[in-house]
Design a protein around this motif. Structure first.
Motif, PDB file in Angstrom:
ATOM      1  N   THR A 123     -13.121  10.624  34.371  1.00  0.00           N
ATOM      2  CA  THR A 123     -12.080   9.604  34.345  1.00  0.00           C
ATOM      3  C   THR A 123     -11.091   9.841  33.209  1.00  0.00           C
ATOM      4  O   THR A 123     -11.385  10.538  32.230  1.00  0.00           O
ATOM      5  CB  THR A 123     -12.689   8.207  34.181  1.00  0.00           C
ATOM      6  N   LEU A 124      -9.949   9.208  33.335  1.00  0.00           N
ATOM      7  CA  LEU A 124      -8.919   9.312  32.309  1.00  0.00           C
ATOM      8  C   LEU A 124      -9.415   8.758  30.978  1.00  0.00           C
ATOM      9  O   LEU A 124      -9.033   9.238  29.908  1.00  0.00           O
ATOM     10  CB  LEU A 124      -7.674   8.541  32.775  1.00  0.00           C
ATOM     11  N   PHE A 125     -10.296   7.761  31.037  1.00  0.00           N
ATOM     12  CA  PHE A 125     -10.810   7.140  29.818  1.00  0.00           C
ATOM     13  C   PHE A 125     -11.693   8.115  29.037  1.00  0.00           C
ATOM     14  O   PHE A 125     -11.626   8.170  27.804  1.00  0.00           O
ATOM     15  CB  PHE A 125     -11.595   5.872  30.168  1.00  0.00           C
ATOM     16  N   ASP A 126     -12.526   8.875  29.739  1.00  0.00           N
ATOM     17  CA  ASP A 126     -13.355   9.864  29.062  1.00  0.00           C
ATOM     18  C   ASP A 126     -12.524  11.039  28.572  1.00  0.00           C
ATOM     19  O   ASP A 126     -12.754  11.572  27.482  1.00  0.00           O
ATOM     20  CB  ASP A 126     -14.450  10.374  30.000  1.00  0.00           C
ATOM     21  N   ILE A 127     -11.567  11.459  29.363  1.00  0.00           N
ATOM     22  CA  ILE A 127     -10.735  12.601  28.989  1.00  0.00           C
ATOM     23  C   ILE A 127      -9.923  12.295  27.734  1.00  0.00           C
ATOM     24  O   ILE A 127      -9.670  13.179  26.909  1.00  0.00           O
ATOM     25  CB  ILE A 127      -9.796  12.978  30.154  1.00  0.00           C
TER      26      ILE A 127
END
Length: 321
Positions: A123-127
């Motif tokens: 996800t964008l949050f982890d990236i």
């Protein structure tokens, strides 16, 4: 995308040079085979060698102490997936399994799934803040698929919320009618509601009542949030929760009949104990939240989270409708 493999103990580790994640720019050299590999290292093309992914894996469970390798037939392309008619926060990295290294085969392929049937993704949050995902950030920024401002906004939001953020296995909701799973016997159901530039954790406790856990009813069901169809809510912005499907339900042996109101019924609304206890004529009432009703301060977080569903209706219309 050239690969190399070497042994570390009994784990097979591969090295990948990531050239692009843009579907429109894929070339045969971006094709990679991950079948049977447990972990793989990655470096972004033309980026410092320090930008490596050290633990990009298929499935890892600390609780179960297992590390499952990529299944046989896992070959294809890593790519940036943009969800149609959805907030940019829903964009994510996926792996498209294809029959050949020809990028033309992309449209005939399918997205890799996890053992539980959900999409394998980053996800964008982890990236945004995970050190191992630095190559992903470098390539996304270089290709103009994500802006630095968006990454900064995500980090600022996470810092303001105790670093609480959705992960790869979180359930993300951005419009009414999207199903998400819940367990009958647990007291907490949690999903994430995403708007155009905001993210809210949505938690419901004791959805089916404390008696469910005391009686030890067990099961799984799919829920969805929707505008209230009840007559008393006409003309108001009220959200209710519907039980879309019962996947499994075991009723406790010898459970009292007056506890039946807490059990989920497929197709019906989710009910909660009526305020004031069960001595009332109506012991169970539909779970609901009035977005514009400010009488109950305990539901303020609910109102803020559920408001984004109404905001998204105009910004991201459901293509099915």
């Amino acid at each position: 995308m050239q690969t190399r493999a070497y042994a570390r103990g009994r784990k097979l580790v591969s090295g990948i040079t990531l050239r692009t994640l843009d579907v429109t720019r894929l070339l045969p050299e971006d094709f990679v085979t991950l079948s049977g590999k447990t972990l793989f290292h990655m470096q972004a093309l033309d980026a410092p060698s320090s930008l490596r992914v050290h633990k990009l894996h298929y499935y890892h469970s600390r609780r179960e102490c297992i590390h499952i390798p990529f299944p046989e037939g896992t070959q294809g392309f890593l790519y940036w997936h943009v969800e149609p008619n959805a907030p940019p926060l829903l964009s994510e990295i996926r792996f498209r399994v294809t029959a050949s290294s020809d990028p033309a085969a992309f449209s005939d392929g399918y997205d890799l799934q996890r053992p539980n049937g959900r999409i394998w993704r980053r996800t964008l949050f982890d990236i945004a803040d995970h050190a191992n995902h630095a190559p992903f950030r470098a390539v996304l920024l270089r290709d103009g698929l994500v802006t630095q401002d968006l990454f900064d906004d995500i980090l600022a939001w996470a810092n303001n919320n105790g670093n609480l953020k959705p992960g790869d296995t979180s359930h993300l909701i951005w419009r009414f009618g999207q199903p998400f799973p819940a367990r009958v016997e647990t007291g907490l159901t949690r999903v994430w509601l995403l708007g155009s530039s905001e993210c809210h954790v949505f938690m419901v406790r004791n959805l089916f009542g404390r008696s469910v856990r005391r009686e030890r009813h067990k099961g799984r069901c799919l829920l969805q949030l929707e505008r209230s169809p009840l007559p008393e809510h006409q003309g108001k912005r009220v959200v209710v929760m519907r039980i879309v499907k019962i996947l499994e339900l075991t009723r406790a042996e010898g459970a009292a009949l007056d506890h039946d109101g807490s059990l989920p019924r497929e197709g019906g609304l989710a009910y909660v104990p009526s305020p004031g206890g069960r001595s009332k004529v109506t012991p169970w009432i539909p779970w609901s939240v009035d977005i514009d009703g400010g009488r109950n301060p305990k539901k303020q977080a609910f109102r803020e989270a559920l408001r984004v569903l109404f905001d998204n209706e105009a910004k991201y219309p459901d293509p099915v409708q």
